[in-house]
Motif scaffolding. Structure first.
Motif, PDB file in Angstrom:
ATOM      1  N   ILE A  50     -33.529  30.801  -4.464  1.00 31.66           N
ATOM      2  CA  ILE A  50     -34.174  29.721  -4.662  1.00 31.66           C
ATOM      3  C   ILE A  50     -33.899  28.437  -3.906  1.00 31.66           C
ATOM      4  N   ASP A  51     -33.076  28.628  -2.975  1.00 36.46           N
ATOM      5  CA  ASP A  51     -32.614  27.552  -2.088  1.00 36.46           C
ATOM      6  C   ASP A  51     -31.542  26.651  -2.817  1.00 36.46           C
ATOM      7  N   LEU A  52     -30.740  27.245  -3.566  1.00 37.00           N
ATOM      8  CA  LEU A  52     -29.593  26.579  -4.280  1.00 37.00           C
ATOM      9  C   LEU A  52     -28.296  27.247  -3.625  1.00 37.00           C
ATOM     10  N   TYR A  66     -25.446  26.024  -2.589  1.00 42.55           N
ATOM     11  CA  TYR A  66     -24.333  25.594  -2.845  1.00 42.55           C
ATOM     12  C   TYR A  66     -23.852  26.393  -4.462  1.00 42.55           C
ATOM     13  N   LEU A  67     -24.674  25.871  -5.357  1.00 42.70           N
ATOM     14  CA  LEU A  67     -24.612  26.691  -6.661  1.00 42.70           C
ATOM     15  C   LEU A  67     -24.562  28.135  -6.308  1.00 42.70           C
ATOM     16  N   GLY A  68     -25.472  28.951  -5.759  1.00 39.63           N
ATOM     17  CA  GLY A  68     -25.318  30.265  -5.589  1.00 39.63           C
ATOM     18  C   GLY A  68     -23.958  30.981  -5.001  1.00 39.63           C
ATOM     19  N   VAL A  69     -23.418  30.026  -4.308  1.00 38.63           N
ATOM     20  CA  VAL A  69     -22.209  30.509  -3.131  1.00 38.63           C
ATOM     21  C   VAL A  69     -20.980  30.289  -4.524  1.00 38.63           C
ATOM     22  N   LEU A  70     -21.307  29.007  -5.243  1.00 35.03           N
ATOM     23  CA  LEU A  70     -20.287  28.700  -6.200  1.00 35.03           C
ATOM     24  C   LEU A  70     -20.216  29.699  -7.362  1.00 35.03           C
ATOM     25  N   ILE A  71     -21.318  30.214  -7.807  1.00 30.23           N
ATOM     26  CA  ILE A  71     -21.416  31.230  -8.754  1.00 30.23           C
ATOM     27  C   ILE A  71     -20.847  32.439  -8.391  1.00 30.23           C
TER      28      ILE A  71
END
Length: 182
Positions: A46-48, A50-55
């Motif tokens: 869903i084009d997030l 930074y948050l995806g990689v961080l999680i």
């Protein structure tokens, strides 16, 4: 993309349920890792980014640390022996069902305010500003300092330095392989 998102959502929920169904700590740990990896991948879809990689990065490291401590401190080897994961199963089921019903009732009985405005063009940037605000630069510097601390800790913890393969006087022509004796 929508199909992939729903597949990841189903994997995430199924692996989350598996955390409470499996009968060993190790299997529960890896089920939790699978669930959170699916959540991270859904965030990437869903084009997030930074948050995806961080999680993904945080959960992989967290689960690895958890697995190491589990192997060190569990009475059974690697937490793979079957064990009862819940104490007082009946009360736990009653309490969790009651909390679930209460939360669902709260969702449907609350009068939610109408949405105002349009979503931002870059939701990741807006989330970063909302979370960090004026402290963003400080957090970036602290992040680099923590990374430098981790790298230097690993370097200092090794029993030999960078040039130890060339001998004490750095005169050896061919460096020793890590497995060879000096």
């Amino acid at each position: 993309m929508a199909v992939a998102f729903w597949i990841l959502a189903v994997v995430s929920v199924a692996a989350g349920i598996a955390v409470f169904v499996v009968d060993s700590m190790a299997r529960a740990t890896f089920a939790l890792l699978a669930s959170l990896l699916a959540v991270g991948l859904a965030f990437l879809l869903i084009d997030l980014e930074y948050l995806g990689v961080l999680i993904i990065l945080m959960m992989v490291m967290e689960m690895l640390v958890m697995a190491v401590f589990m192997i060190m401190y569990m009475m059974n080897p690697a937490g793979l022996m079957p064990m009862k994961m819940v104490h007082n199963h009946r009360a736990a089921m009653i309490i969790s069902a009651a909390v679930f019903v209460l939360l669902v009732a709260g969702i449907f009985l609350t009068s939610w305010p109408p949405r105002g405005g349009e979503p931002p063009a870059d939701p990741t940037h807006q989330l970063g500003l909302a979370v960090m605000g004026p402290k963003m630069l400080v957090m970036m510097v602290i992040g680099v300092a923590i990374l430098a601390t981790m790298i230097s800790t690993v370097v200092l913890a090794t029993h030999r330095g960078r040039y130890a393969r060339y001998g004490d006087d750095l005169e050896r022509k061919r460096p020793l392989d890590p497995g060879e004796e000096s």
